[in-house]
Design a protein around this motif. Structure first.
Motif, short mmCIF file in Angstrom:
data_model
loop_
_atom_site.label_atom_id
_atom_site.label_comp_id
_atom_site.label_asym_id
_atom_site.label_seq_id
_atom_site.Cartn_x
_atom_site.Cartn_y
_atom_site.Cartn_z
N CYS A 232 0.76 -1.13 0.05
CA CYS A 232 0.01 0.05 0.09
C CYS A 232 0.88 1.25 0.11
N SER A 233 1.72 1.24 1.02
CA SER A 233 2.77 2.34 0.81
C SER A 233 3.62 2.65 -0.37
N PHE A 234 3.79 1.49 -0.85
CA PHE A 234 4.55 1.53 -2.13
C PHE A 234 3.88 2.16 -3.45
N ASN A 235 2.83 1.66 -3.30
CA ASN A 235 1.49 2.00 -4.23
C ASN A 235 1.37 3.58 -4.46
N LYS A 236 1.29 3.98 -3.15
CA LYS A 236 0.80 5.35 -3.00
C LYS A 236 2.09 6.24 -3.01
N SER A 237 3.22 5.74 -2.79
CA SER A 237 4.50 6.89 -2.71
C SER A 237 5.76 6.31 -3.21
N GLU A 238 5.89 5.01 -3.60
CA GLU A 238 7.07 4.27 -4.33
C GLU A 238 8.31 4.20 -3.22
N VAL A 239 7.72 4.19 -1.80
CA VAL A 239 8.76 3.87 -1.01
C VAL A 239 7.97 2.77 -0.04
N CYS A 240 8.91 2.14 0.67
CA CYS A 240 8.34 1.02 1.63
C CYS A 240 8.38 1.29 2.92
N ASP A 241 7.13 1.73 3.34
CA ASP A 241 6.84 2.18 4.99
C ASP A 241 5.55 1.67 5.30
N PRO A 242 5.28 1.00 6.18
CA PRO A 242 3.81 0.36 6.47
C PRO A 242 3.55 1.41 7.29
N SER A 243 4.21 2.28 7.84
CA SER A 243 3.52 3.37 8.66
C SER A 243 2.50 4.38 7.69
N ARG A 244 2.88 4.34 6.34
CA ARG A 244 2.11 4.99 5.48
C ARG A 244 0.87 4.09 5.01
N GLY A 245 0.97 2.72 5.28
CA GLY A 245 -0.18 2.00 4.75
C GLY A 245 -1.52 2.34 5.07
N ARG A 246 -2.65 2.25 4.15
CA ARG A 246 -3.76 2.48 4.52
C ARG A 246 -4.77 1.41 4.93
N ILE A 247 -3.88 0.44 5.21
CA ILE A 247 -4.43 -0.78 5.85
C ILE A 247 -3.60 -1.34 6.80
N LYS A 248 -4.02 -1.80 7.93
CA LYS A 248 -3.12 -2.21 9.05
C LYS A 248 -3.54 -3.55 9.66
N ILE A 249 -2.39 -4.47 10.07
CA ILE A 249 -2.82 -5.42 10.66
C ILE A 249 -2.84 -5.26 12.32
N GLU A 250 -3.89 -5.55 13.06
CA GLU A 250 -3.70 -5.63 14.34
C GLU A 250 -3.45 -6.97 14.75
N LYS A 251 -2.32 -7.06 15.67
CA LYS A 251 -1.81 -8.34 15.97
C LYS A 251 -1.88 -8.42 17.44
N ASP A 252 -2.41 -9.79 17.94
CA ASP A 252 -2.46 -9.83 19.27
C ASP A 252 -1.70 -11.42 19.33
N GLU A 253 -0.18 -11.09 19.61
CA GLU A 253 0.84 -12.18 19.62
C GLU A 253 0.54 -13.23 20.54
N ILE A 254 0.26 -12.72 21.52
CA ILE A 254 -0.27 -13.73 22.64
C ILE A 254 -1.43 -14.57 22.47
N ARG A 255 -2.36 -14.03 21.84
CA ARG A 255 -3.53 -15.06 21.53
C ARG A 255 -3.31 -15.66 20.17
N GLY A 256 -2.42 -15.06 19.46
CA GLY A 256 -2.00 -15.69 17.93
C GLY A 256 -3.17 -15.33 17.12
N THR A 257 -3.78 -14.06 17.30
CA THR A 257 -4.66 -13.59 16.05
C THR A 257 -4.09 -12.62 15.53
N GLU A 258 -4.54 -12.55 14.00
CA GLU A 258 -4.39 -11.14 13.29
C GLU A 258 -5.47 -10.61 12.83
#
Lengths: 134, 617
Positions: free
Chosen positions: A21-47
């Motif tokens: 998403c960040s690459f498509n919008k701005s030709e750089v790689c930076d998840p902080s610019r993503g218009r989609i985000k994965i909320e992770k709960d690593e303790i419970r193992g959910t994405e």
């Protein structure tokens, strides 16, 4: 009515969607610019991928005091005009799904616009967790 | 700079000082990043006398040039230091999500020196580096530490932490990121503990710049297409390394009871379908379409009904399973969780416990030496108790925390079955039934390890491919010695550059991404034109530099050997009758490497050819 549908059960949490998403919008790689985000709960193992649902009665549009956010009548996609935005972040607060973000250093709102109908995240998702509903 | 950030931060914990330095582009082009760059930094920063657990041993974290980009499986990092377990060159590497976050925070490399007076953690946030107090975290396990730091610093941080094992400087303690991904090998967690450093926490929002964006996307498409259509993809992406359990049972190459045998009917209780029954979801590391990992939860009633973790991987299943005579799957799931929480390398932990169990079997130790525990093969309660005691260095745990080599020096009559090479306990292969892996263990510069050579071709390539690459179809006969020196050399080179790009070897080697494609990927990210030959040359440079690190410590041919056990023929299973003789391979290997066959040292000519003149004394 176009929007990106999420099947939570198949997401592996790889965050390819955020980077493409960040690459498509701005030709750089930076998840902080993503218009989609994965909320992770690593303790419970959910994405949980979080992305705009393009609501039929969008709270963000209602909340926007300047008309920077509006619902495109033809596609149903909620679009964003940066020039009109005052960075008040009322939309961020209004979204019941936490699917709009404010990027601190870029000083912009991050919101999915389904890439004009050909969303990069859907194309690159390895498990077809994401799909485009048209 | 594209791809790399060109930035290194040096944190001196003795004086609470932080220094920022640029990394010369020339250096990055010689060593790429990650494992290779770390090897050069370690070579320069230590001397033969450096105490692995003293203030002068640096702990070096590096990402690679592709890290944070769109190239599949780019999210790895390597941690390097002189190993407290082996006393020689040491490193470990891990994927998950820590590495790209470090890159986005603005750094390729973090070097930590000195020893902090009090427990601390390091907080790297978008170019800012702080040393923060960690008294409240000391004594807590990896999971508790990670959760607590996320509560303090936010959900988007990434944490690489030690558990109790690292704090207590267990010689094979791991550093763990994302709760369950281990920088496992060589005791990097012990080095971190010796510095009073609990965690390195990173968060970043700085973009990785791509030199050729349009071409970048094209090569990403090519790589993804290759990965998705690779014959190994369907299994790798669903069962992950648990599928290896099935293959090794079939081939009779699974070490059982400290490698006294390589096949047992009971191993069928641990086949991939049995483990898959408890998989709750597939799990991918950063930008990885292979998602070989799995979340696993044991849901049935019983003593381990709460067992939950990521994995277990093949190595862990066997290390604390059949290697210790244990065929109880629920206990393996529980042990996998405990090893992640305490921060222990599962391979070395299983190596130590199985070794001490064989000493017990043979009456070489008495019960008092092991706190009156019953060390019979497969005694699950004992295995779990030993893991806990090791992590806390409690009772006999302090003794076992030293590793197999040190224990064997103290237990008379155990030398022949002290399974280690250069002080490192090997992974769960059986060299008698897979000759290339045996050579790989013997010559590996960090001690016995499957990932230094990772000669997968031996059992996965076709005869035609073997003839084309190595001139002999016997290369893919796992019992034959012919051509294995060439296979191991080439595999070590590929591992060398892959580990330094910080890509995953499951993509590069198991799913056989063409090396030319990887070279093109590197060009699209960095703008540096490079080809297959140059990548292999860099791999060779790294292997030779790591070897010269050990040559400086006095190592050589005498150390490139396997324990005497492997000279005994296997008595059962599909590798029955096979033994392993390193002498059939060693000189041939030195010859193809351009090394001296008398000493096992790289020749002056080889070092000059590779740009390693600084290692010549």
């Amino acid at each position: 009515m176009s929007f990106i549908k999420v099947d939570r059960h198949t997401c592996t949490g790889c965050r390819y969607c955020e980077v493409i998403c960040s690459f498509n919008k701005s030709e750089v790689c930076d998840p902080s610019r993503g218009r989609i985000k994965i909320e992770k709960d690593e303790i419970r193992g959910t994405e949980k991928p979080v992305v705009c649902r393009q609501c039929s009665k969008p709270k963000c549009v209602e909340a926007c005091p300047t008309g920077a956010l509006y619902k495109d009548e033809k596609t149903g996609v909620v679009l964003y005009i940066n020039d009109l935005c005052t960075q008040c972040q009322a939309c961020v607060e209004a979204c019941p799904f936490n699917a709009i973000w404010f990027h601190q250093s870029l000083n912009i709102i991050l919101k999915c616009d389904i890439c004009g109908g050909d969303p990069a995240c859907v194309k690159y998702c390895p498990t077809k967790t994401l799909s485009l509903v048209e | 700079m594209y791809g790399w950030t060109g930035k290194k931060v040096i944190i001196d914990l003795s004086n609470s000082k932080v220094y920022h330095e640029d990394i010369a582009e020339k250096l990055l082009k010689q060593y790429l990043g990650g494992r290779g760059l770390n090897a050069k930094i370690l070579y320069d920063m230590t001397v033969a006398e450096t105490d692995p657990l003293g203030p002068d041993n640096p702990l070096i974290f590096s990402t690679g040039p592709l890290t944070g980009s769109l190239i599949p499986t780019n999210g790895r990092y390597t941690v390097t230091a002189k190993s407290p377990l082996t006393g020689i060159f040491g490193d470990g590497n891990s994927a998950g999500f820590w590495a790209p976050e470090l890159k986005y925070a603005g750094f390729d490399t973090v070097v930590i020196t000195g020893v902090s007076e009090k427990p601390v953690y390091i907080w790297i946030n978008d170019g800012q580096v702080e040393i923060k107090e960690a008294a409240h975290l000391w004594g807590r396990d990896v999971w508790e530490t990670t959760v607590s730091l996320k509560e303090t610093l936010g959900p988007n941080i990434q944490v690489a932490a030690i558990g109790q094992a690292g704090e207590n400087q267990v010689k094979y303690a791991a550093i763990i990121n994302n709760l369950k991904r281990a920088v496992g090998r060589c005791g990097m967690g012990a080095v971190m503990g010796s510095k009073n450093l609990k965690a390195v926490v990173v968060r970043g929002t700085q973009p990785v710049k791509i030199a050729h964006p349009e071409e970048h996307l094209k090569v990403v498409d090519e790589m993804l297409k290759h990965i998705y259509s690779a014959p190994g993809y369907p299994i790798r992406s669903t069962l992950g390394t648990t599928a290896i359990t099935d293959i090794y049972i079939r081939n009779g190459t699974m070490p059982i009871n400290n490698a006294q045998k390589a096949y047992d009917e009971q191993t069928k209780k641990l086949t991939s379908d049995k483990i898959a029954a408890y998989t709750t979801g597939l799990k991918g590391c950063f930008a990885c379409p292979i998602h070989c990992s799995r979340y696993t939860k044991y849901t049935e009633q019983g003593p381990y009904s709460d067992a939950y973790s990521e994995g277990p991987e093949y190595e862990t299943i066997v290390a604390i399973g059949p290697r210790c005579g244990n065929y109880s799957l629920p206990s393996i799931l529980k042990l996998n969780q405990l090893l992640n929480q305490f921060g222990l390398d599962s391979i070395s932990t299983g190596g130590v416990i199985s070794f001490i169990m064989e000493c017990y079997q043979r009456g070489l130790i008495n019960k008092e030496q092991v706190d009156n525990l019953d060390l019979s093969w497969g005694n699950v309660e004992t295995i779990i108790e030993l893991v806990r005691k090791i992590a806390y260095r409690e009772g006999c745990g302090a003794w076992l925390a030293q590793g197999v080599r040190k224990l064997s020096e103290e237990i008379k009559g155990s030398e022949d079955f002290a399974i280690h090479v250069k002080g490192l306990e090997p992974a769960e292969q059986e060299p008698r039934g897979m000759k290339a892996w045996g050579l790989g263990w013997a010559v590996s510069n960090r001690g016995a390890d499957h990932l230094r050579a990772f000669p997968l071709a031996e059992t996965t390539w076709t005869k035609e491919d073997a003839v084309r690459a190595f001139g002999s179809e016997e290369v893919v006969d796992r019992f034959a010695y012919t051509g294995k020196e060439k296979l191991v050399k080439w595999s070590e080179e590929v591992s060398g550059f892959t580990d330094s790009l910080e890509m995953c070897k499951f993509a590069q080697m198991a799913l056989t991404i063409p090396i030319e494609m990887t070279a093109k990927a590197l060009w699209t990210v960095t703008g540096w034109e490079i080809d297959e030959q140059e990548l292999l040359k860099i791999g060779e440079r790294i292997v030779n530099l790591e070897r010269m690190y050990n040559v400086r410590l006095g190592l050589g041919k005498k150390d490139d050997k396997l324990p005497p056990r492997y000279a005994e023929p296997l008595k059962e299973g599909a590798s029955q009758g096979q033994s392993f003789d390193i002498n059939k391979l060693l000189d041939k290997y030195y010859t193809v490497r351009g090394w001296n066959v008398e000493t096992g040292h790289p020749t002056r000519e080889k070092l000059l050819e590779l740009g390693l003149a600084f290692t010549i004394r």
